[in-house]
Design a protein around this motif. Structure first.
Motif, PDB file in Angstrom:
ATOM      1  N   GLU A 163      -2.922  -6.791   6.032  1.00 28.43           N
ATOM      2  CA  GLU A 163      -3.560  -5.869   5.088  1.00 28.43           C
ATOM      3  C   GLU A 163      -3.138  -4.438   5.398  1.00 28.43           C
ATOM      4  N   GLN A 165      -3.632  -0.125   3.686  1.00 24.38           N
ATOM      5  CA  GLN A 165      -4.058   0.776   2.618  1.00 24.38           C
ATOM      6  C   GLN A 165      -2.837   1.549   2.140  1.00 24.38           C
ATOM      7  N   SER A 166      -2.370   1.215   0.958  1.00 22.98           N
ATOM      8  CA  SER A 166      -1.160   1.852   0.435  1.00 22.98           C
ATOM      9  C   SER A 166      -1.428   3.252  -0.102  1.00 22.98           C
ATOM     10  N   VAL A 170      -6.945   2.241  -2.181  1.00 22.72           N
ATOM     11  CA  VAL A 170      -6.155   1.084  -2.642  1.00 22.72           C
ATOM     12  C   VAL A 170      -5.705   0.269  -1.426  1.00 22.72           C
ATOM     13  N   GLU A 172      -3.984  -3.356  -0.046  1.00 22.28           N
ATOM     14  CA  GLU A 172      -3.203  -4.546  -0.373  1.00 22.28           C
ATOM     15  C   GLU A 172      -3.380  -5.574   0.737  1.00 22.28           C
ATOM     16  N   SER A 173      -3.747  -6.783   0.351  1.00 23.22           N
ATOM     17  CA  SER A 173      -3.931  -7.882   1.295  1.00 23.22           C
ATOM     18  C   SER A 173      -2.968  -8.994   0.913  1.00 23.22           C
ATOM     19  N   LEU A 174      -2.120  -9.410   1.858  1.00 23.13           N
ATOM     20  CA  LEU A 174      -1.072 -10.371   1.550  1.00 23.13           C
ATOM     21  C   LEU A 174      -1.520 -11.796   1.845  1.00 23.13           C
TER      22      LEU A 174
END
Length: 368
Positions: A163, A165-166, A170, A172-174
């Motif tokens: 994971e 924070q872009s 926001v 993003e968790s892969l």
């Protein structure tokens, strides 16, 4: 020539042990579980919450039953820092002994270190989680004739822990799904069905929405299914699976799924048969195996009250004994737990009773 014959003989001995051990790992069995003088050494990690109480119950039952197992105990806790040296010591013990019995370790919510439970499975590549949900005689449940096995991929999926924070606000968790790891969990599920006389495997997925990730999981499982023509299979979307479980659970036999879905489904399964206190579980890899409750709850709210139900850890230890080919001891303990619950009616508060953990343990010992 003599060396070749000796090697062939050694291979045959290893093969015999593999076939004898029920749903064992595919181990480098020439250096398998540690056994000296007929006694196995097993790593014990009681875990957080009720872990010390339920582990004490297992140890008391093993001592009364003269089970040839010695425990190397590590009081690891999820409340300790991530770099705690005890975690590395416990992993070192598991690497030596190949087999562990474990309670559930606390995982901080939102902040703090990642799950020690997940880290342990990844570090040792213990990829197959097995939880058996079956009605227990004498325990009231919403449905009768429930008997299904949940097989869950342990090392990837949403639990990959990738994971970032872009941008502020926001995250993003892969979710990682790979063909090789899906192939091995699918083969494990179909092998399990074949070896245990099960007739059907249900592939659980969300490929209608996650077309690439879950699509890969579904298509790979379907391809593996063709290698097992004697085992029926079907597939089911995970949300429909949840509805079908609570309305008609008897339709399920063996279920295989990615990590997160397995966590949810195992908790539904526990609720169907009486709660997490009676669901045993195991985790298998190529070389190592860890046995722990099938529905993973710390139960910190009842810690230290002597009201915890030790059945799930005791029954997980029964699975461990079968893995170690100590079937006679496993049968005695399993029968004792069954008699305690179904005939004696000794039940902890989670099952609607008023008996303590100590009462339950003593009753199991009497029934050995």
């Amino acid at each position: 020539m003599l060396r070749s014959l000796a090697r062939q003989s050694a291979i045959k001995q290893v093969a015999a042990r593999l076939s004898a051990r029920s749903m064992s790992t595919v181990v480098e069995d020439s250096v398998g579980p540690k056994c000296y003088g007929g006694t196995y050494t097993v790593t014990l990690i009681p875990g957080d919450g009720i872990g010390q109480e339920t582990a004490a119950s297992v140890k008391a039952v093993f001592e009364a039953g003269k089970v040839p197992v010695e425990f190397e105990q590590y009081d690891l806790s999820g409340f300790t820092p991530e770099n705690d040296s005890l975690m590395q010591e416990a992993l070192g013990s598991l690497r030596r002994n190949k087999v562990g019995l474990k309670g559930i370790l606390y995982t901080p919510i939102r902040q703090g270190h990642s799950s020690f439970n997940v880290a342990m499975r990844k570090e040792l590549d213990i990829y197959a989680s097995v939880a058996h949900c079956k009605n227990v005689k004498g325990i009231d449940a919403r449905h009768k004739d429930v008997d299904f096995v949940i097989i869950r991929e342990n090392t990837e999926g949403e639990y990959s822990g990738l994971e970032h924070q872009s941008f502020p606000g926001v995250v993003e968790s892969l979710k990682i799904i790979t063909r090789p790891k899906t192939e091995r969990i699918a083969r494990y599920a179909f092998d399990y069905a074949l070896r245990n006389g099960r007739k059907k495997v249900t592939i659980v997925h969300k490929a209608n929405i996650m077309k690439l990730a879950d699509g890969l999981f579904l298509n790979t499982c379907r391809a593996i299914a063709k290698e097992y023509p004697s085992v029926q299979y079907n597939d089911m979307i995970v949300d429909n699976t949840a509805m079908q479980l609570v309305s008609r659970p008897q339709q399920f036999d063996v279920m295989v799924m990615p990590n997160l879905y397995g966590s949810i489904v195992s908790n539904i399964g526990a609720g169907l048969i009486g709660g997490p206190g009676i669901v045993p579980g195991a985790n298998y890899g190529r070389e190592f195996a860890i046995f722990e409750p099938g529905s993973r709850h710390v139960a910190k709210d009842i810690q230290g009250r002597n009201t915890a139900n030790p059945s799930s850890l005791i029954l997980s230890s029964v699975m461990m004994l079968r893995h170690l080919q100590l079937g006679e001891h496993a049968d005695r303990i399993e029968h004792a737990v069954s008699k305690t619950l179904s005939i004696d009616g000794v039940r902890t508060p989670d099952l609607g009773g008023s008996h303590s953990t100590t009462d339950f343990t003593k009753a199991v010992i009497r029934n050995l």
